[in-house]
Design a protein around this motif. Structure first.
Motif, PDB file in Angstrom:
ATOM      1  N   MET A   1       0.843  -1.198   0.000  1.00 16.12           N
ATOM      2  CA  MET A   1       0.000   0.000   0.000  1.00 16.12           C
ATOM      3  C   MET A   1       0.880   1.250   0.000  1.00 16.12           C
ATOM      4  N   ALA A   2       0.559   2.201  -0.863  1.00 16.98           N
ATOM      5  CA  ALA A   2       1.357   3.418  -0.964  1.00 16.98           C
ATOM      6  C   ALA A   2       1.231   4.246   0.307  1.00 16.98           C
ATOM      7  N   ALA A   3       2.342   4.883   0.672  1.00 15.99           N
ATOM      8  CA  ALA A   3       2.327   5.740   1.853  1.00 15.99           C
ATOM      9  C   ALA A   3       1.442   6.958   1.604  1.00 15.99           C
ATOM     10  N   LYS A   4       0.774   7.399   2.650  1.00 13.81           N
ATOM     11  CA  LYS A   4      -0.047   8.597   2.563  1.00 13.81           C
ATOM     12  C   LYS A   4       0.771   9.788   3.068  1.00 13.81           C
ATOM     13  N   PRO A   5       0.468  10.997   2.586  1.00  5.41           N
ATOM     14  CA  PRO A   5       1.322  12.145   2.911  1.00  5.41           C
ATOM     15  C   PRO A   5       1.391  12.505   4.388  1.00  5.41           C
ATOM     16  N   LEU A   6       0.371  12.146   5.167  1.00  8.13           N
ATOM     17  CA  LEU A   6       0.378  12.484   6.590  1.00  8.13           C
ATOM     18  C   LEU A   6       0.456  11.244   7.477  1.00  8.13           C
ATOM     19  N   ASP A   7       0.918  10.136   6.928  1.00  6.54           N
ATOM     20  CA  ASP A   7       1.095   8.917   7.725  1.00  6.54           C
ATOM     21  C   ASP A   7       1.952   9.199   8.951  1.00  6.54           C
ATOM     22  N   GLY A   8       1.486   8.771  10.118  1.00  4.71           N
ATOM     23  CA  GLY A   8       2.251   8.943  11.343  1.00  4.71           C
ATOM     24  C   GLY A   8       2.135  10.319  11.963  1.00  4.71           C
ATOM     25  N   LYS A   9       1.448  11.233  11.305  1.00  6.17           N
ATOM     26  CA  LYS A   9       1.271  12.586  11.835  1.00  6.17           C
ATOM     27  C   LYS A   9       0.008  12.642  12.692  1.00  6.17           C
ATOM     28  N   SER A  10      -0.076  13.673  13.516  1.00  7.10           N
ATOM     29  CA  SER A  10      -1.266  13.857  14.336  1.00  7.10           C
ATOM     30  C   SER A  10      -1.755  15.291  14.221  1.00  7.10           C
ATOM     31  N   ALA A  11      -3.071  15.455  14.323  1.00  5.37           N
ATOM     32  CA  ALA A  11      -3.674  16.770  14.125  1.00  5.37           C
ATOM     33  C   ALA A  11      -4.769  17.012  15.144  1.00  5.37           C
ATOM     34  N   ILE A  12      -5.018  18.291  15.408  1.00  7.72           N
ATOM     35  CA  ILE A  12      -6.188  18.744  16.163  1.00  7.72           C
ATOM     36  C   ILE A  12      -6.998  19.636  15.243  1.00  7.72           C
ATOM     37  N   VAL A  13      -8.305  19.420  15.224  1.00  7.23           N
ATOM     38  CA  VAL A  13      -9.213  20.297  14.491  1.00  7.23           C
ATOM     39  C   VAL A  13     -10.237  20.831  15.474  1.00  7.23           C
ATOM     40  N   THR A  14     -10.291  22.150  15.650  1.00  5.59           N
ATOM     41  CA  THR A  14     -11.324  22.731  16.500  1.00  5.59           C
ATOM     42  C   THR A  14     -12.564  23.006  15.650  1.00  5.59           C
ATOM     43  N   GLY A  15     -13.703  23.093  16.319  1.00  9.64           N
ATOM     44  CA  GLY A  15     -14.951  23.243  15.573  1.00  9.64           C
ATOM     45  C   GLY A  15     -15.201  22.053  14.672  1.00  9.64           C
ATOM     46  N   ALA A  16     -14.890  20.855  15.179  1.00  9.38           N
ATOM     47  CA  ALA A  16     -14.849  19.658  14.335  1.00  9.38           C
ATOM     48  C   ALA A  16     -16.182  18.946  14.198  1.00  9.38           C
ATOM     49  N   SER A  17     -17.244  19.455  14.797  1.00  9.61           N
ATOM     50  CA  SER A  17     -18.497  18.705  14.843  1.00  9.61           C
ATOM     51  C   SER A  17     -19.374  18.884  13.613  1.00  9.61           C
ATOM     52  N   SER A  18     -19.028  19.815  12.715  1.00 12.56           N
ATOM     53  CA  SER A  18     -19.858  20.027  11.531  1.00 12.56           C
ATOM     54  C   SER A  18     -19.092  20.858  10.506  1.00 12.56           C
ATOM     55  N   GLY A  19     -19.690  20.987   9.320  1.00  9.69           N
ATOM     56  CA  GLY A  19     -19.209  21.913   8.315  1.00  9.69           C
ATOM     57  C   GLY A  19     -17.760  21.740   7.922  1.00  9.69           C
ATOM     58  N   ILE A  20     -17.036  22.854   7.880  1.00  7.40           N
ATOM     59  CA  ILE A  20     -15.632  22.840   7.491  1.00  7.40           C
ATOM     60  C   ILE A  20     -14.830  21.934   8.417  1.00  7.40           C
ATOM     61  N   GLY A  21     -15.137  21.989   9.708  1.00  7.61           N
ATOM     62  CA  GLY A  21     -14.374  21.204  10.675  1.00  7.61           C
ATOM     63  C   GLY A  21     -14.480  19.719  10.445  1.00  7.61           C
ATOM     64  N   SER A  22     -15.690  19.210  10.293  1.00  9.33           N
ATOM     65  CA  SER A  22     -15.851  17.764  10.108  1.00  9.33           C
ATOM     66  C   SER A  22     -15.269  17.305   8.777  1.00  9.33           C
ATOM     67  N   GLU A  23     -15.413  18.124   7.729  1.00 13.06           N
ATOM     68  CA  GLU A  23     -14.807  17.760   6.442  1.00 13.06           C
ATOM     69  C   GLU A  23     -13.284  17.808   6.513  1.00 13.06           C
ATOM     70  N   THR A  24     -12.742  18.707   7.314  1.00 13.06           N
ATOM     71  CA  THR A  24     -11.294  18.763   7.490  1.00 13.06           C
ATOM     72  C   THR A  24     -10.785  17.524   8.209  1.00 13.06           C
ATOM     73  N   VAL A  25     -11.516  17.074   9.221  1.00 11.29           N
ATOM     74  CA  VAL A  25     -11.160  15.824   9.898  1.00 11.29           C
ATOM     75  C   VAL A  25     -11.080  14.689   8.879  1.00 11.29           C
ATOM     76  N   ARG A  26     -12.071  14.608   8.012  1.00 14.20           N
ATOM     77  CA  ARG A  26     -12.094  13.536   7.005  1.00 14.20           C
ATOM     78  C   ARG A  26     -10.919  13.650   6.039  1.00 14.20           C
ATOM     79  N   ALA A  27     -10.614  14.876   5.609  1.00 12.90           N
ATOM     80  CA  ALA A  27      -9.523  15.068   4.649  1.00 12.90           C
ATOM     81  C   ALA A  27      -8.167  14.718   5.259  1.00 12.90           C
ATOM     82  N   LEU A  28      -7.935  15.137   6.497  1.00 11.04           N
ATOM     83  CA  LEU A  28      -6.656  14.839   7.143  1.00 11.04           C
ATOM     84  C   LEU A  28      -6.523  13.342   7.414  1.00 11.04           C
ATOM     85  N   ALA A  29      -7.621  12.707   7.829  1.00 15.50           N
ATOM     86  CA  ALA A  29      -7.599  11.263   8.072  1.00 15.50           C
ATOM     87  C   ALA A  29      -7.357  10.498   6.777  1.00 15.50           C
ATOM     88  N   ARG A  30      -7.982  10.933   5.698  1.00 13.74           N
ATOM     89  CA  ARG A  30      -7.747  10.313   4.393  1.00 13.74           C
ATOM     90  C   ARG A  30      -6.267  10.366   4.017  1.00 13.74           C
TER      91      ARG A  30
END
Length: 244
Positions: free
Chosen positions: A1-30
Motif C-alpha cells: 500500500m502506498a504511503a499517505k502524505p500524513l502517515d504517522g502525523k497527528s492533528a487537532i481540528v477545533t470546531g470539528a463537529s460540523s461543516g468545514i471542521g468535520s470535512e477537514t477531519v475527514r480530509a486529514l484522516a484520508r
C-alpha cells in the motif's frame, strides 16, 4: 500500500463537529493523520470519529472542548499528545457569527464572537506552538473574505477575522525559523450550518457557493507541506466580485 502524505502525523481540528471542521477531519484522516476532534457537541464528535476510523484506519480522539476556556484547551493538547505522541497540525477552525448592525448588537453577542474567534484562536495557538516547534509542524487558521474586505453587514465578525489574519501572519514571521508553517485559509460563503438567524445551508442551494469539502481540501493541502509554507489561500464563489 502506498504511503499517505500524513502517515504517522497527528492533528487537532477545533470546531470539528460540523461543516468545514468535520470535512477537514475527514480530509486529514484520508491523508493518514490521526486526528483529535474538538468541539462542544460530544455525541457528534464521537459519531464523526467512529466514521473516520472505520473509513480510513486512523486513530481518533473525541475531546469535548470550549476553546474559550484556557484550562480546557490545555487539557485538549495534553490528551492529544498522550494519545498520539506528538502534535504535527493544529487547525483553528472554531468560529462564531452573531448579530450584525453595531447599533443593535448586544454586549453578549459581541463578547461571544470575540471570545470564540479571537480568544479561542489565541489560546489554542499559544498552547500548541511549543509542540509544533518540536515537530516542525503546521498551524492552519480559518480566516474569511470578511477578514480582507470591509463587511458592513457584520463589522464585529469582520474585525475578528481581520484579527485572525493579522495574528496568524505575525506568528508565521515569529516561528518560521523554528520550522513551523502558518497558513490562513480565507473562504467567502460556505454552505454549512454557520450563520446567525439563517444558516448558509438554508440560504444557499447546492452549487451556489463554496462547499465545506473545498475548504477542507485547502486545509489538507497546507497541512501536507513539509518544507514550504502556504501563506494564504483564498476560496471565493466565482461571482463574488461581480457587484464590486
Amino acid at each position: 500500500m502506498a504511503a499517505k502524505p500524513l502517515d504517522g502525523k497527528s492533528a487537532i481540528v477545533t470546531g470539528a463537529s460540523s461543516g468545514i471542521g468535520s470535512e477537514t477531519v475527514r480530509a486529514l484522516a484520508r491523508d493518514g493523520a490521526n486526528v483529535a476532534l474538538a468541539a462542544r457537541r460530544e455525541d457528534r464528535l464521537e459519531e464523526i470519529a467512529d466514521e473516520v476510523e472505520h473509513d480510513h484506519g486512523v486513530e481518533t480522539l473525541a475531546v469535548p472542548t470550549d476553546v474559550t476556556d484556557e484550562g480546557v484547551v490545555g487539557e485538549l493538547l495534553t490528551e492529544t499528545v498522550e494519545a498520539f505522541g506528538e502534535l504535527d497540525v493544529l487547525v483553528n477552525n472554531a468560529g462564531l457569527a452573531r448579530g450584525g448592525d453595531v447599533a443593535k448588537l448586544s454586549t453578549e453577542e459581541y463578547r461571544a464572537m470575540m471570545d470564540v474567534n479571537v480568544d479561542g484562536t489565541f489560546l489554542a495557538t499559544r498552547a500548541a506552538l511549543p509542540l509544533l516547534e518540536e515537530s516542525e509542524g503546521n498551524l492552519v487558521c480559518i480566516g474569511s473574505f470578511a477578514g480582507q474586505y470591509p463587511r458592513p453587514s457584520n463589522p464585529v465578525y469582520a474585525a475578528t477575522k481581520w484579527w485572525v489574519r493579522g495574528f496568524a501572519l505575525s506568528v508565521a514571521a515569529a516561528v518560521g525559523e523554528e520550522g513551523v508553517a502558518v497558513s490562513v485559509i480565507n473562504p467567502s460563503e460556505v454552505r454549512t450550518e454557520f450563520g446567525d438567524d439563517e444558516s448558509f445551508n438554508e440560504r444557499f442551494a447546492e452549487g451556489e457557493v463554496t462547499e465545506p469539502v473545498e475548504i477542507a481540501e485547502a486545509v489538507a493541502f497546507a497541512a501536507r507541506q513539509e518544507n514550504s509554507t502556504v501563506s494564504e489561500l483564498d476560496l471565493y464563489r466565482r461571482d463574488k466580485f461581480s457587484g464590486f
